[in-house]
Design an enzyme around this catalytic site. Structure first.
Site, PDB file in Angstrom:
ATOM      1  N   ASP A  22      79.352   6.829  24.435  1.00  0.00           N
ATOM      2  CA  ASP A  22      78.181   7.898  24.670  1.00  0.00           C
ATOM      3  C   ASP A  22      78.147   8.129  26.233  1.00  0.00           C
ATOM      4  O   ASP A  22      77.110   8.129  26.772  1.00  0.00           O
ATOM      5  CB  ASP A  22      76.895   7.448  24.351  1.00  0.00           C
ATOM      6  CG  ASP A  22      76.884   7.236  22.706  1.00  0.00           C
ATOM      7  OD1 ASP A  22      77.361   7.943  21.999  1.00  0.00           O
ATOM      8  OD2 ASP A  22      76.009   6.313  22.112  1.00  0.00           O
TER       9      ASP A  22
ATOM     10  N   LYS B  37      81.752  11.521  27.199  1.00  0.00           N
ATOM     11  CA  LYS B  37      83.072  11.896  27.122  1.00  0.00           C
ATOM     12  C   LYS B  37      83.491  13.349  26.513  1.00  0.00           C
ATOM     13  O   LYS B  37      84.180  14.088  27.289  1.00  0.00           O
ATOM     14  CB  LYS B  37      83.730  11.069  26.038  1.00  0.00           C
ATOM     15  CG  LYS B  37      83.848   9.524  26.325  1.00  0.00           C
ATOM     16  CD  LYS B  37      84.500   8.519  25.144  1.00  0.00           C
ATOM     17  CE  LYS B  37      83.423   8.576  23.797  1.00  0.00           C
ATOM     18  NZ  LYS B  37      82.340   7.925  24.068  1.00  0.00           N
TER      19      LYS B  37
ATOM     20  N   ALA C  56      81.545   8.853  15.668  1.00  0.00           N
ATOM     21  CA  ALA C  56      81.439   9.347  16.955  1.00  0.00           C
ATOM     22  C   ALA C  56      80.366  10.397  16.855  1.00  0.00           C
ATOM     23  O   ALA C  56      80.244  11.132  16.082  1.00  0.00           O
ATOM     24  CB  ALA C  56      82.729   9.781  17.374  1.00  0.00           C
ATOM     25  N   GLY C  57      79.565  10.462  18.022  1.00  0.00           N
ATOM     26  CA  GLY C  57      78.956  11.520  18.152  1.00  0.00           C
ATOM     27  C   GLY C  57      78.903  12.306  19.574  1.00  0.00           C
ATOM     28  O   GLY C  57      78.644  11.513  20.556  1.00  0.00           O
ATOM     29  N   HIS C  58      79.215  13.496  19.764  1.00  0.00           N
ATOM     30  CA  HIS C  58      79.758  13.953  21.029  1.00  0.00           C
ATOM     31  C   HIS C  58      79.214  15.275  21.069  1.00  0.00           C
ATOM     32  O   HIS C  58      78.874  15.922  20.309  1.00  0.00           O
ATOM     33  CB  HIS C  58      81.288  14.227  21.058  1.00  0.00           C
ATOM     34  CG  HIS C  58      82.126  13.008  21.007  1.00  0.00           C
ATOM     35  ND1 HIS C  58      83.379  13.000  20.457  1.00  0.00           N
ATOM     36  CD2 HIS C  58      81.751  11.773  21.182  1.00  0.00           C
ATOM     37  CE1 HIS C  58      83.808  11.583  20.371  1.00  0.00           C
ATOM     38  NE2 HIS C  58      82.955  10.950  20.768  1.00  0.00           N
TER      39      HIS C  58
ATOM     40  N   GLN D 246      84.293   6.502  21.071  1.00  0.00           N
ATOM     41  CA  GLN D 246      83.656   5.085  21.435  1.00  0.00           C
ATOM     42  C   GLN D 246      84.034   4.916  22.876  1.00  0.00           C
ATOM     43  O   GLN D 246      83.889   5.663  23.753  1.00  0.00           O
ATOM     44  CB  GLN D 246      84.127   4.183  20.490  1.00  0.00           C
ATOM     45  CG  GLN D 246      83.664   4.096  18.869  1.00  0.00           C
ATOM     46  CD  GLN D 246      84.288   5.178  18.094  1.00  0.00           C
ATOM     47  OE1 GLN D 246      85.571   5.114  17.853  1.00  0.00           O
ATOM     48  NE2 GLN D 246      83.544   6.073  17.387  1.00  0.00           N
TER      49      GLN D 246
ATOM     50  N   ALA E 284      67.776   4.914  18.583  1.00  0.00           N
ATOM     51  CA  ALA E 284      67.468   4.800  20.341  1.00  0.00           C
ATOM     52  C   ALA E 284      68.358   4.018  20.731  1.00  0.00           C
ATOM     53  O   ALA E 284      68.760   2.855  20.215  1.00  0.00           O
ATOM     54  CB  ALA E 284      66.053   4.170  20.530  1.00  0.00           C
TER      55      ALA E 284
HETATM   56  P1  GDP Z   1      80.030  10.855  24.230  1.00  0.00           P
HETATM   57  O1  GDP Z   1      79.769  10.247  23.136  1.00  0.00           O
HETATM   58  O2  GDP Z   1      80.759   9.957  25.204  1.00  0.00           O
HETATM   59  O3  GDP Z   1      80.765  12.318  24.135  1.00  0.00           O
HETATM   60  O4  GDP Z   1      78.668  10.973  24.762  1.00  0.00           O
HETATM   61  P2  GDP Z   1      77.202  11.683  23.875  1.00  0.00           P
HETATM   62  O5  GDP Z   1      77.454  13.171  23.914  1.00  0.00           O
HETATM   63  O6  GDP Z   1      77.155  10.750  22.833  1.00  0.00           O
HETATM   64  O7  GDP Z   1      76.132  11.451  24.802  1.00  0.00           O
HETATM   65  C1  GDP Z   1      76.019  11.814  26.178  1.00  0.00           C
HETATM   66  C2  GDP Z   1      74.646  12.473  26.459  1.00  0.00           C
HETATM   67  O8  GDP Z   1      74.421  12.851  27.725  1.00  0.00           O
HETATM   68  C3  GDP Z   1      74.927  14.082  25.848  1.00  0.00           C
HETATM   69  O9  GDP Z   1      73.499  14.598  25.066  1.00  0.00           O
HETATM   70  C4  GDP Z   1      75.124  14.903  26.945  1.00  0.00           C
HETATM   71  O10 GDP Z   1      74.742  16.242  26.671  1.00  0.00           O
HETATM   72  C5  GDP Z   1      74.489  14.408  27.767  1.00  0.00           C
HETATM   73  N1  GDP Z   1      75.118  14.272  29.305  1.00  0.00           N
HETATM   74  C6  GDP Z   1      76.498  14.313  29.574  1.00  0.00           C
HETATM   75  N2  GDP Z   1      76.482  14.234  30.942  1.00  0.00           N
HETATM   76  C7  GDP Z   1      75.207  14.110  31.543  1.00  0.00           C
HETATM   77  C8  GDP Z   1      74.616  14.177  32.883  1.00  0.00           C
HETATM   78  O11 GDP Z   1      75.381  14.167  33.726  1.00  0.00           O
HETATM   79  N3  GDP Z   1      73.273  14.001  32.921  1.00  0.00           N
HETATM   80  C9  GDP Z   1      72.475  14.055  31.998  1.00  0.00           C
HETATM   81  N4  GDP Z   1      71.171  13.976  32.053  1.00  0.00           N
HETATM   82  N5  GDP Z   1      73.253  14.477  30.554  1.00  0.00           N
HETATM   83  C10 GDP Z   1      74.493  14.292  30.282  1.00  0.00           C
HETATM   84  P1  IMO Z   2      80.843   7.759  20.651  1.00  0.00           P
HETATM   85  O1  IMO Z   2      82.311   8.291  20.691  1.00  0.00           O
HETATM   86  C1  IMO Z   2      78.000   4.507  20.622  1.00  0.00           C
HETATM   87  C2  IMO Z   2      78.867   1.259  17.705  1.00  0.00           C
HETATM   88  C3  IMO Z   2      78.016   1.155  16.528  1.00  0.00           C
HETATM   89  C4  IMO Z   2      77.993  -0.133  16.350  1.00  0.00           C
HETATM   90  C5  IMO Z   2      79.575  -0.485  16.180  1.00  0.00           C
HETATM   91  C6  IMO Z   2      80.328  -0.649  14.851  1.00  0.00           C
HETATM   92  O2  IMO Z   2      79.912   8.909  20.460  1.00  0.00           O
HETATM   93  O3  IMO Z   2      80.773   7.160  21.966  1.00  0.00           O
HETATM   94  P2  IMO Z   2      80.837   1.265  13.163  1.00  0.00           P
HETATM   95  O4  IMO Z   2      80.158   2.521  12.417  1.00  0.00           O
HETATM   96  O5  IMO Z   2      82.100   1.925  14.194  1.00  0.00           O
HETATM   97  O6  IMO Z   2      81.597   0.309  12.552  1.00  0.00           O
HETATM   98  O7  IMO Z   2      79.989   0.808  14.369  1.00  0.00           O
HETATM   99  O8  IMO Z   2      79.959   0.558  17.214  1.00  0.00           O
HETATM  100  N1  IMO Z   2      79.451   2.734  17.778  1.00  0.00           N
HETATM  101  C7  IMO Z   2      79.194   3.615  18.631  1.00  0.00           C
HETATM  102  N2  IMO Z   2      78.298   3.397  19.780  1.00  0.00           N
HETATM  103  N3  IMO Z   2      78.831   5.549  20.645  1.00  0.00           N
HETATM  104  C8  IMO Z   2      79.870   5.705  19.578  1.00  0.00           C
HETATM  105  O9  IMO Z   2      80.668   6.682  19.684  1.00  0.00           O
HETATM  106  C9  IMO Z   2      79.949   4.768  18.568  1.00  0.00           C
HETATM  107  N4  IMO Z   2      80.800   4.682  17.470  1.00  0.00           N
HETATM  108  C10 IMO Z   2      80.305   3.532  16.934  1.00  0.00           C
HETATM  109  O10 IMO Z   2      76.655   1.477  16.924  1.00  0.00           O
HETATM  110  O11 IMO Z   2      77.457  -1.123  17.400  1.00  0.00           O
HETATM  111 MG    MG Z   3      78.622   9.600  21.401  1.00  0.00          MG
END
Ligand code: GDP
Ligand code: IMO
Ligand code: MG
Length: 445
Positions: A13, A16, A39-41, A223, A306
């Site tokens: 998170d 990326k 993953a959640g992007h 991840q 959370a």
């Molecule tokens: P990923 O899994 O690495 O792609 O990251 P996620 O998308 O799960 O989580 C990053 C969150 O932060 C998302 O809701 C983005 O929209 C947000 N985000 C990314 N860059 C920034 C930043 O520079 N500032 C803020 N406030 N939010 C950001």
């Molecule tokens: P992105 O790509 C944050 C964490 C889970 C758990 C551990 C193992 O959005 O960054 P799994 O379901 O993979 O067997 O869970 O890995 N986890 C992540 N934490 N961002 C992710 O992906 C994750 N994918 C898995 O919370 O601790």
């Molecule tokens: Mg994510």
């Protein structure tokens, strides 16, 4: 240009997807190389929010071919839902290519993941319950089912006839769950196979040709380094290899394809799920770091849990720089620190058992359980980085800029991108991340 690996440096998170989206305009091909629907992007652009689990966020860029590589595990239900949702948002899916060799997450994987977590009790990992561990376990045990079989109904039926009776014993005897019916699973999954067949390709062969034509390839990790099966905080990890080395295996390319490794890190640290987290904070600072009440509150995109939050951990980051052979860094979410009264950075650990001080992570069992962070206090800037929506480094307050420079100096790596908000526009590119300065190797003896 160059072929680049983008890798998460912390526990996922890191932002990326935002950086992938940003760099995708320079990429002809993007290959996601591991992970699955855990993953959640999220990408925010043009006032819209897009969520991805399996498809690279570069799909928003019309000219880029987006691949889901052989190292990933694919839940057909999830990817079909994602395809449909993106299409409903007007995104063209004709550039999506899924590897024929990627493994498929089946219904028994989902059931076993949840049942294993429950059975672990207080020792649970906190998985996303998306069937990731069991799918990769079957891949290693050579009992997996791949996309090339999902899309070939006779191969699918043949496999299910062997696999389901075996899984039913586990479901029933180990976890007391209802057995699965071969015909029902076959009917449902053969249909998914039919719908996904137009997207299935020999992606490794296509990447090989693309490289011959000097196309620009971006390898996208999901991840993060500390969730890596081999190099992360085992056993609190995922079941694949997010580190840069995983890009070769998960895409089917040789190491000589890779020109550069770009790490992505938040200006602080977060973690979802269980496991050690030395710089974790609670209380009022945690509320700010979690961005409570804002649109970018730290809540997991996939599970809605959370996220735990804490200070920037330079010990773990030095480790991530080393393990990935990172050349430069994109620092995200600097704006989140705007309102803090105090800003801490962990620059070393003290082992509370021996008093020894560590600046890098040693390979010792349970090490993180027994460390105390040694913090440096940095001046808070209490300035609205986010509302400025800075696009130039000169627009950052002196305090925010000195935080960036401080991290650069202690990590010995150039920070080439600073992100100050969720949208594509809220990004400062200090140096060209692809051709600009790299980490300098120490002089050879
Ligand atoms: P990923 O899994 O690495 O792609 O990251 P996620 O998308 O799960 O989580 C990053 C969150 O932060 C998302 O809701 C983005 O929209 C947000 N985000 C990314 N860059 C920034 C930043 O520079 N500032 C803020 N406030 N939010 C950001
Ligand atoms: P992105 O790509 C944050 C964490 C889970 C758990 C551990 C193992 O959005 O960054 P799994 O379901 O993979 O067997 O869970 O890995 N986890 C992540 N934490 N961002 C992710 O992906 C994750 N994918 C898995 O919370 O601790
Ligand atoms: Mg994510």
């Amino acid at each position: 240009m160059a072929n680049v690996v983008l890798v998460g440096s912390q526990w996922g998170d890191e932002g990326k997807a935002k950086v992938v989206d940003l760099l995708s305009k320079n990429a002809d091909y993007i290959v996601r190389y591991q992970g699955g629907s855990n993953a959640g992007h999220t990408v925010n652009t043009g006032g819209k929010k897009y969520k991805f689990h399996l498809i690279p966020s570069g799909i928003l860029n019309e000219g880029t071919i987006c691949m889901v590589g052989n190292g990933t595990v694919i839940d057909p239900k999830v990817i079909l839902r994602e395809i449909n949702e993106l299409q409903d948002q007007g995104i063209d899916m004709s550039n999506l290519q899924i590897s024929a060799s990627a493994h498929v997450t089946m219904p028994y994987h989902l059931l076993i993941d949840a049942a294993q977590e429950e059975a672990r009790g207080s020792k649970k990992i906190g998985t996303t319950c998306r069937g990731i561990g069991p799918t990769y376990a079957d891949k290693s045990a050579r009992s997996g089912l791949r996309m090339c079989e999902l899309t070939d109904s006779s191969a699918l039926l043949d496999k299910l006839k062997t696999l389901i009776p075996e899984k039913n014993i586990i479901l029933d005897r180990l976890y007391g769950l209802e057995p699965l019916n071969i015909d029902e699973v076959f009917r449902e999954y053969a249909e998914y196979g039919k719908q996904l067949a137009p997207y299935v390709f020999d992606t490794a062969a296509i990447v090989w040709e693309a490289n011959k034509q000097r196309k620009n390839i971006l390898f996208e990790g999901a991840q993060g380094t500390l969730l890596d099966l081999d190099h992360g905080t085992y056993p609190y990890v995922t079941s694949s290899n997010p580190v840069a080395g995983g890009a070769c295996i998960g895409s089917g390319v040789g190491p000589n394809f890779i020109d550069r490794v770009i790490g992505i890190a938040k200006a602080y640290t977060t973690r979802v799920g269980e496991g050690p987290f030395p710089t974790e904070v609670q209380g009022s600072s945690a509320k700010i770091l979690r961005a409570e009440g804002t649109a970018w509150e730290e809540i997991g995109t996939t599970t809605g849990r959370a996220r735990r939050v804490g200070w920037f951990d330079a010990v773990l980051m030095r480790y991530a720089v080393r393990i990935n052979g990172m050349d430069c860094l994109a620092l995200t979410k600097l704006d989140v620190l705007d309102d803090l009264e105090e800003i801490l950075v962990c620059n070393a650990y003290k082992d509370i058992r021996t008093g020894e001080v560590y600046k890098d992570l040693p390979a010792k069992s349970n090490f993180l359980k027994y460390v105390e962070p040694i913090y440096e206090k940095l001046a808070p800037w209490k300035d609205e980085t986010k509302s400025v929506g800075a696009t130039e480094i000169g627009q950052l307050s002196a305090g925010a800029l000195s935080y960036v420079r401080y991290l650069e100096s202690i990590l010995e790596i150039p920070i080439t991108i600073v992100s100050v908000g969720p949208s594509r526009e809220q990004t400062i590119v200090l140096e060209d991340p692809i051709h600009g300065p790299k980490r300098v190797l120490e002089t050879a003896i």
